[in-house]
Write an enzyme that holds these catalytic residues in place. Structure first.
Site, PDB file in Angstrom:
ATOM      1  CG  HIS A 102       2.958   0.549  -5.576  1.00  9.98           C
ATOM      2  ND1 HIS A 102       3.131   1.540  -4.799  1.00  9.98           N
ATOM      3  CD2 HIS A 102       3.688  -0.262  -4.882  1.00  9.98           C
ATOM      4  CE1 HIS A 102       3.997   1.469  -3.219  1.00  9.98           C
ATOM      5  NE2 HIS A 102       3.825   0.259  -3.615  1.00  9.98           N
TER       6      HIS A 102
ATOM      7  N   GLY B 156       0.777  -1.212   0.157  1.00 11.53           N
ATOM      8  CA  GLY B 156      -0.422  -0.043   0.043  1.00 11.53           C
ATOM      9  C   GLY B 156       0.843   1.157  -0.011  1.00 11.53           C
TER      10      GLY B 156
ATOM     11  CD  GLN C 275       7.600  -7.629   3.790  1.00  5.90           C
ATOM     12  OE1 GLN C 275       6.663  -8.111   3.299  1.00  5.90           O
ATOM     13  NE2 GLN C 275       8.032  -6.916   3.196  1.00  5.90           N
TER      14      GLN C 275
ATOM     15  CG  ASP D 123      11.988  -3.104  -3.236  1.00  5.36           C
ATOM     16  OD1 ASP D 123      12.212  -3.397  -2.094  1.00  5.36           O
ATOM     17  OD2 ASP D 123      11.306  -3.161  -3.375  1.00  5.36           O
TER      18      ASP D 123
ATOM     19  CB  SER E 187      10.411   4.749  -1.375  1.00  9.06           C
ATOM     20  OG  SER E 187      10.454   3.908  -0.480  1.00  9.06           O
TER      21      SER E 187
ATOM     22  CB  VAL F 118       8.917   5.065 -11.332  1.00 14.48           C
ATOM     23  CG1 VAL F 118       8.378   6.225 -11.197  1.00 14.48           C
ATOM     24  CG2 VAL F 118       8.183   3.769 -11.987  1.00 14.48           C
TER      25      VAL F 118
ATOM     26  NE  ARG G  48      10.020   1.723   5.166  1.00 13.04           N
ATOM     27  CZ  ARG G  48      10.517   0.434   5.107  1.00 13.04           C
ATOM     28  NH1 ARG G  48      10.276  -0.405   3.489  1.00 13.04           N
ATOM     29  NH2 ARG G  48       9.425  -0.934   5.562  1.00 13.04           N
TER      30      ARG G  48
ATOM     31  CD  GLN H 151      15.808  -4.525 -11.218  1.00 14.66           C
ATOM     32  OE1 GLN H 151      16.006  -5.021 -11.428  1.00 14.66           O
ATOM     33  NE2 GLN H 151      17.832  -4.167 -10.868  1.00 14.66           N
TER      34      GLN H 151
HETATM   35  P1  AMP Z   1       6.140  -2.353  -1.447  1.00 16.21           P
HETATM   36  O1  AMP Z   1       4.814  -1.351  -1.731  1.00 16.21           O
HETATM   37  O2  AMP Z   1       7.546  -1.040  -1.563  1.00 16.21           O
HETATM   38  O3  AMP Z   1       6.409  -3.788  -0.936  1.00 16.21           O
HETATM   39  O4  AMP Z   1       5.996  -2.313  -3.291  1.00 16.21           O
HETATM   40  C1  AMP Z   1       5.442  -3.509  -3.953  1.00 16.21           C
HETATM   41  C2  AMP Z   1       5.856  -3.892  -4.956  1.00 16.21           C
HETATM   42  O5  AMP Z   1       6.445  -2.250  -5.974  1.00 16.21           O
HETATM   43  C3  AMP Z   1       7.375  -4.513  -5.262  1.00 16.21           C
HETATM   44  O6  AMP Z   1       7.418  -5.343  -6.160  1.00 16.21           O
HETATM   45  C4  AMP Z   1       8.351  -3.240  -5.354  1.00 16.21           C
HETATM   46  O7  AMP Z   1      10.068  -3.358  -6.332  1.00 16.21           O
HETATM   47  C5  AMP Z   1       8.139  -1.808  -6.090  1.00 16.21           C
HETATM   48  N1  AMP Z   1       8.462  -0.977  -6.472  1.00 16.21           N
HETATM   49  C6  AMP Z   1       8.313  -0.387  -5.119  1.00 16.21           C
HETATM   50  N2  AMP Z   1       9.259   1.091  -5.642  1.00 16.21           N
HETATM   51  C7  AMP Z   1       8.912   1.341  -7.064  1.00 16.21           C
HETATM   52  C8  AMP Z   1       9.296   1.993  -8.033  1.00 16.21           C
HETATM   53  N3  AMP Z   1      10.356   3.192  -7.029  1.00 16.21           N
HETATM   54  N4  AMP Z   1       9.630   1.950  -8.998  1.00 16.21           N
HETATM   55  C9  AMP Z   1       9.340   0.717  -9.825  1.00 16.21           C
HETATM   56  N5  AMP Z   1       8.934  -0.832  -8.905  1.00 16.21           N
HETATM   57  C10 AMP Z   1       8.648   0.017  -7.390  1.00 16.21           C
END
Ligand code: AMP
Length: 285
Positions: free
Chosen positions: A37, A31, A61, A150, A185, A176, A187, A148
């Site tokens: 995303h 989220g 995690q 992560d 991110s 992105v 965060r 990518q």
């Molecule tokens: P998260 O919600 O942070 O667990 O991310 C969910 C998915 O979105 C994961 O596969 C992340 O690698 C991807 N993600 C998060 N930030 C980015 C970004 N800046 N660019 C591309 N994918 C992202």
């Protein structure tokens, strides 16, 4: 968009989709959705007839003292974004249903799971692998969309999918970034204005190190990583790691193979990770 909380209901809906021959794309998230995303959701929309997403801040995690409790949960805006991106199913599991008291099973990836992020955050990747295995078992998608951003997580989940014969195609989408290079991110919202001003230094450092490797191959990946460590030692926080690894297994770089340059940096308000892939002797990937 259907929002479902019970695994059984998700399983039933996805089953009917598959029975109609509709390929399913799945985007698991925690989220606090943003343009990163969105890129995954769009790619899924383009490539699969049905798009399912999940939002779950996975307690398994997060380590003790990490940001589980304060992780942003802006649910209304997340729902708006998912609808805008054409998502048809939002799976919103409850932690107590995914992990009942008697829960005892973990998926553990050795090797890739134990270096860099795995070493800095003990138990983190077991939590990621376990929840993604559970989500895949419920949705049973044709394609799994990961970022990518992560990189190690993507490599680890690809390994898990192969090792456990999960039969889903893993699609990794490019990172992105904000206009100044900072990887988008959830965060980033923790950052204070001075921290936000400094943060693009991470990507600048990665890009310069990548250029050094690319420019005639005079600099070895290890030397480029050492250069990043020296450069980032001067920042306002603490460098956790800056490393050069092989993207396939996160082991030592191999001659003639692409290299991932990866960093984790702890600012007082947030821990940031980023990476770039250098195709030695050629372009970035
Ligand atoms: P998260 O919600 O942070 O667990 O991310 C969910 C998915 O979105 C994961 O596969 C992340 O690698 C991807 N993600 C998060 N930030 C980015 C970004 N800046 N660019 C591309 N994918 C992202």
């Amino acid at each position: 968009m259907r929002t479902l909380r019970a695994a059984e209901s998700v399983r039933r809906l996805c089953w009917t989709w598959r029975a109609h021959g509709d390929p399913i794309g799945f985007v698991p998230t925690m989220g606090a959705l943003h343009s990163g995303h969105r890129a995954l959701l769009r790619r899924a929309r383009k490539e699969t007839r049905r798009v399912a997403a999940s939002i779950f801040v996975n307690p398994l995690q997060f380590g003790p003292g990490e940001d589980y409790d304060r992780y942003p949960r802006p649910f209304a805006s997340d729902v708006r974004i998912l609808k805008e991106e054409g998502v048809e199913l939002l799976y919103l599991p409850r932690a107590e249903r995914l992990y009942p008291e008697e829960f005892q099973t973990r998926v553990s990836v050795t090797g890739i799971g134990k270096v860099l992020e795995g070493a800095a955050r003990p138990g983190h990747f077991d939590g990621v692998a376990t929840v993604v295995a559970k989500l895949l078992a419920t949705v049973v998608p044709d394609r799994l969309y990961l970022g990518q951003k992560d990189a190690q997580q993507a490599t680890l989940l690809r390994r898990m999918v192969a090792d456990l014969d999960l039969g889903v195609r893993v699609v990794v989408c490019p990172t992105v970034r904000e206009p100044d290079g900072l990887a988008v991110s959830s965060r980033n919202r923790y950052l204070t204005p001075p921290e936000r001003d400094w943060a693009p230094a991470l990507y600048r450092t990665l890009s310069e190190a990548a250029d050094r490797i690319r420019s005639g191959e005079t600099v070895s990946p290890e030397k480029a990583a050492a250069w990043m460590r020296r450069r980032l030692a001067r920042g306002p926080g603490r460098l956790e790691y800056a490393a050069a690894v092989d993207p396939r297994d996160f082991g030592p770089p191999k001659r003639g193979r692409p290299v991932v340059l990866a960093v984790a940096y702890r600012l007082p308000s947030a821990r940031l990770i980023d990476n770039v892939v250098v195709k030695t002797g050629g372009r970035d990937r």
